[in-house]
Design an enzyme around this catalytic site. Structure first.
Site, PDB file in Angstrom:
ATOM      1  N   GLU A  54       0.765  -0.950  -0.170  1.00 47.08           N
ATOM      2  CA  GLU A  54       0.004  -0.072   0.161  1.00 47.08           C
ATOM      3  C   GLU A  54       1.011   1.299  -0.278  1.00 47.08           C
ATOM      4  O   GLU A  54       1.814   0.928   0.898  1.00 47.08           O
ATOM      5  CB  GLU A  54      -0.429   0.564   1.155  1.00 47.08           C
ATOM      6  N   CYS A 249      -6.731   0.025   2.819  1.00 46.03           N
ATOM      7  CA  CYS A 249      -7.679   1.975   2.591  1.00 46.03           C
ATOM      8  C   CYS A 249      -7.474   2.787   1.395  1.00 46.03           C
ATOM      9  O   CYS A 249      -8.693   3.659   1.116  1.00 46.03           O
ATOM     10  CB  CYS A 249      -7.416   2.653   3.912  1.00 46.03           C
ATOM     11  N   ASN A 376     -11.629  -3.134   0.405  1.00 46.87           N
ATOM     12  CA  ASN A 376     -10.641  -3.209   1.493  1.00 46.87           C
ATOM     13  C   ASN A 376     -11.122  -3.195   2.576  1.00 46.87           C
ATOM     14  O   ASN A 376     -11.832  -2.626   2.322  1.00 46.87           O
ATOM     15  CB  ASN A 376      -9.477  -2.362   1.410  1.00 46.87           C
ATOM     16  N   GLU A 377     -11.541  -3.707   3.707  1.00 46.39           N
ATOM     17  CA  GLU A 377     -12.343  -3.568   4.966  1.00 46.39           C
ATOM     18  C   GLU A 377     -13.578  -2.961   4.993  1.00 46.39           C
ATOM     19  O   GLU A 377     -13.932  -2.028   5.850  1.00 46.39           O
ATOM     20  CB  GLU A 377     -11.060  -2.544   5.650  1.00 46.39           C
TER      21      GLU A 377
HETATM   22  O1  AHR Z   1      -1.997  -1.128   6.837  1.00 47.36           O
HETATM   23  C1  AHR Z   1      -2.478  -0.152   6.861  1.00 47.36           C
HETATM   24  C2  AHR Z   1      -3.888  -0.055   6.834  1.00 47.36           C
HETATM   25  O2  AHR Z   1      -4.918  -0.052   7.907  1.00 47.36           O
HETATM   26  C3  AHR Z   1      -5.254  -0.311   5.366  1.00 47.36           C
HETATM   27  O3  AHR Z   1      -4.960   0.510   4.823  1.00 47.36           O
HETATM   28  C4  AHR Z   1      -6.091  -0.991   6.054  1.00 47.36           C
HETATM   29  O4  AHR Z   1      -6.660  -1.813   5.197  1.00 47.36           O
HETATM   30  C5  AHR Z   1      -6.252  -0.824   7.827  1.00 47.36           C
HETATM   31  O5  AHR Z   1      -6.836  -0.303   8.415  1.00 47.36           O
END
Ligand code: AHR
Length: 822
Positions: A54, A249, A376-377
């Site tokens: 990321e 994120c 994601n999440e």
């Molecule tokens: O790894 C950092 C963040 O943690 C990522 O962006 C997210 O998916 C999680 O909350």
């Protein structure tokens, strides 16, 4: 005698443990392990260990992406960020213009208005914390430029060292009134770690420039729009089975404009539509995504390192932990089409629309992508309403693509239960992405997490995990907790098919999140102890895992010890009547009529009003501490009232270190949940919120290694530190070499002699190998100065028979490879 049982690989194995008294340092074994080597075993997916990339902590621009110029196309929010005017006996001015740009995605450029050129008029760029160039190495300079009629000069690109001395240059001539791309090589005559690129016009007139780029000639695998070789090599060395990209994120974005749309990231670098970086913060307000490292580069890198590409796509939802905006269902189609087009971009023939774009970028062969992640999440019904639309559309056209769905940001909260309830009641899913950022203790306690998962349900992707020690340091303690946990992933290889530590990178001085796997600056890069854990496991992944029976001592938990505190997260609040008692005696009683100078403050705006301690900033992680770090067995009571903001209260206890998290988070996660976040103990988060303007009575009771948390007299959460096993283990077989591979973790502070029995093994080789990660203290970390403080050592082990004793050093991961006749 303490007993506990654990389901290891379908067998109910009774593990008998003593408190940590059967300790020995080399003589009588204190633990034992039986590996059933004559069993067929469970296949381990080649994707078991992978990497999560990321763009956080300057992982991409200024990090893995090799571009040396920062803000190369003037698309930062602050358009001239990183640039300054250079005037050498010249007269002129610069401005950012947008009329007739090189294309609509790249809407701004720099205009140089030169009244008199002297020895040159132009601009300089110092890159990301200075430009590093090395003597006798080539650099590729590139620029879009056009000149108004009448400009007859050249453009000169100079490399300068920190003293301003020229150490290389190239000249660009033939500028015309229309935009042209120019490229030239520069060879540096000297090395500098703090250089700059200077671009000078040599005559009076007006010149427009854009996409000013400087790339090292040497990138990973020599790719033109390539990656920083040392950082990419650290990833390649992990031998990852897959690479997940681009996050995190960042996939979701903070709002609609900030969503990650993969189509913005392909084509020529000057055609890509750039974006702000979601992880920008007050320390890094200009954190930006050029998308120079875009989806083509991700796929190509995966191919270069032999990792399966695992793209995660925006599912029409912004980050729910931020503004939480959703694309209405009747407007979701473009997002679904993005997913379908991505599969065509990766796998389609060159005569398809998106396959042709891949081919035009230099890769006619398909990338053979097999996985795609939908969001994601994400969580809640809003997610599942959208997910199912993606699922059906993708499966209809590409039934073989494995679809990754998500169970939200936490491993055991109501959102996670909601998601798994869906999967159990008919929502289709190939693989579920689970995330856990938890204290080391959580990892020790949860190595059996997947033992009870439904073998016929979806597979699991442990998509983001890291042990967060109290001070969130990348220390050996965290790494060993992760190593212990991974034994459980191996043992459950029939459920868990992918796992990745997160985040991957952090650039020193630009850190939004810690801990991280790899740390770097412009000239250094090193792996954390967690990096070495990942490498050891990935490099020794067996083809099948074998059943293991353990008999290991238990380590007694430590009592909660430390001071107290109050605080907030993006919230204003006030606190009063703070009292700490122990056995009927008062250890502390607040009296704010005398001020609050005895409190240790961390951030925030504090004052006293109406007898209460008031905090009126809406910053994150604001705290005030008081008391003795040796306090144990106490009761903290206080009153708290929210004034305004997003969340509730952070009430610290057993607190020892300013960076440490040891609190009851009341109304956390956007005022949706209460969470007991304390090292050594874990408890599921519970739904809950805090009302503005209401005084709450809070009580936290500590007794030995237990904590109980009350709100308005009602017990809301409790936790107890459990004893930890001294030994965690998993084993398997390497089909190619025939070796038995054993991962054994000693979580204790003393060496642990362990009797290892290879049940059913014939003709055990005399010499085995042990790869051992350990260090003098669990607090040990690697650093720029000492990158090799905690690194694996390889040693030989005398074996020769099916039963032998092996001494596990304190705080260690041991990967044993024992030759056994096939
Ligand atoms: O790894 C950092 C963040 O943690 C990522 O962006 C997210 O998916 C999680 O909350």
């Amino acid at each position: 005698m303490m007993k506990f049982s654990s389901q290891i690989f379908g067998l109910s194995v009774c593990m008998v443990g003593l408190l940590y008294v059967r300790v020995c340092s080399g003589g009588e074994p204190a633990a034992s392990m039986v590996v059933l080597t004559d069993q067929p075993g469970i296949p381990v997916a080649k994707t078991m260990h992978g990497i999560f990339f990321e763009d956080i902590n300057y992982a991409a621009d200024g990090g893995l992406y090799a571009e040396l110029v920062q803000n190369r196309s003037f698309e930062h929010r602050n358009r001239l960020y990183g640039w300054r005017t250079v005037s050498r006996n010249a007269d002129g001015e610069i401005e950012v213009a947008s009329a007739d740009p090189i294309n609509a995605n790249n809407a701004h450029y720099l205009r140089l208005k030169i009244r008199s050129a002297g020895q040159g008029f132009g601009v300089a760029n110092g890159g990301f914390d200075g430009i590093v160039v090395r003597a006798n190495k080539q650099y590729r300079f590139g620029v879009h430029a056009r000149a108004n009629a009448g400009y007859s000069g050249e453009l000169i690109a100079l490399l300068e060292d920190e003293s301003g001395k020229e150490i290389g240059q190239c000249k660009i001539s033939g500028l015309k009134p229309d935009w042209q791309r120019f490229e030239a090589k520069i060879t540096s005559s000297a090395t500098t770690t703090n250089g700059r690129l200077v671009l000078l016009a040599t005559a009076a007139g007006t010149v427009d420039v854009d996409m000013v780029s400087l790339m090292p000639g040497e990138t990973f695998k020599g790719r033109r729009n390539g990656l920083r070789a040392d950082l990419a090599q650290l990833l390649a060395d992990l031998k990852p089975g897959f690479m997940r990209f681009p996050g995190g994120c960042i996939v979701e974005g903070a709002d609609f404009q900030n969503m990650y749309r993969w189509k913005d990231t392909i084509g020529e670098i000057w055609e890509r539509k750039q974006n702000l970086n979601l992880w920008r913060n007050p320390e890094s307000p200009e954190y930006h995504q050029t998308y120079g490292l875009g989806f083509f580069e991700y796929f190509q890198f995966c191919e270069d390192i032999g990792a399966e590409p695992v793209p995660i796509i925006n599912c029409g939802m912004c980050c729910q932990a931020r503004r939480g905006r959703y694309v209405p269902l009747d407007q979701l189609q473009p997002f679904v089409q993005d997913a379908l087009d991505l599969i065509e971009f990766a796998n389609g023939p060159t005569n398809s629309i998106w396959g042709a774009k891949r081919a035009a970028m230099g890769h006619p062969d398909p990338f053979n992508m097999k996985f795609i992640g939908i969001g994601n999440e994400q969580w809640g019904q809003e997610y599942f309403d959208r997910y199912i639309v993606f699922y059906r559309a993708i499966k209809a056209k590409h039934p073989d693509i494995k679809i990754i769905t998500t169970s939200g940001p936490h491993p055991d909260d109501p959102l996670w239960h909601f998601a798994w309830g869906k999967f159990r009641s008919g929502t289709p899913a190939d693989i579920v992405d689970e995330h856990y950022y938890r204290p080391p203790q959580w990892f020790f306690e949860n190595d059996n997490r997947y033992d009870a998962y439904d073998r016929t349900g979806p597979k699991v992707f442990a998509g983001e995990y890291a042990a967060h020690d109290t001070n969130r340091r990348n220390n050996l303690r965290a790494a060993i907790a992760e190593a212990a946990y991974i034994t459980g992933l191996w043992r459950n290889a029939d459920v868990v098919v992918m796992a990745a530590y997160a985040p991957l990178f952090a650039k020193i001085g630009h850190v939004q999140w810690r801990p991280n796997l790899i740390w770097f600056d412009n000239t250094h890069a090193y792996g954390s102890p967690s990096y070495h854990v990942q490498a050891i496991y990935a490099q020794n992944r067996p083809d099948v895992v074998l059943p293991v029976q353990l008999d290991a001592p238990l380590l007694p938990p430590q009592p909660f010890t430390g001071r107290i505190g109050v605080g907030t997260w993006r919230t204003q609040a006030e606190f009063k009547d703070i009292i700490v008692t122990k056995n009927g005696q008062t250890l502390f009683k607040s009296d704010f009529s005398k001020g609050f100078s005895d409190w240790e403050l961390h951030g925030g705006t504090w004052s006293v009003a109406d007898g209460a301690l008031r905090q009126t900033s809406e910053a994150e992680n604001v705290r005030a501490f008081i008391g003795d770090t040796n306090w144990t067995d106490y009761t903290l009571s206080l009153k708290a009232r929210k004034i305004s903001g997003n969340e509730g209260f952070l009430i610290s206890f057993a607190h020892k270190h300013p960076d440490a998290v040891s609190w009851w988070n009341i109304g956390g996660w956007n005022n949706t949940q209460h969470g007991l976040e304390v090292p050594g103990a874990t408890a599921p988060f519970v739904p809950g919120r805090v009302e503005t303007g209401r005084w709450y009575e809070i009580r936290i009771e500590l007794k030995d290694a237990t904590v109980k948390c009350y709100l308005d007299g009602k017990l809301v959460q409790e936790a107890a530190c459990k004893p930890t096993r001294a030994l965690y283990a998993a084993a398997g077989r390497d089909a190619r070499t025939g070796e038995i591979v054993i991962a054994a973790v000693n979580s204790g502070s003393r060496p642990l002699a362990t009797e290892i029995k290879l049940a059913g093994a014939k003709n055990v080789g005399q010499i085995g190998t042990a790869i051992v990660l350990s260090s003098a203290s669990p607090d040990d970390e690697n650093s720029v100065e000492h990158p090799d403080k905690v690194v694996p050592r390889k040693q030989t082990v005398n074996v020769g028979k099916a039963q032998f004793t092996y001494l596990l050093p304190a705080w260690s991961l041991n990967m044993l490879r024992i030759p056994v006749e096939k």
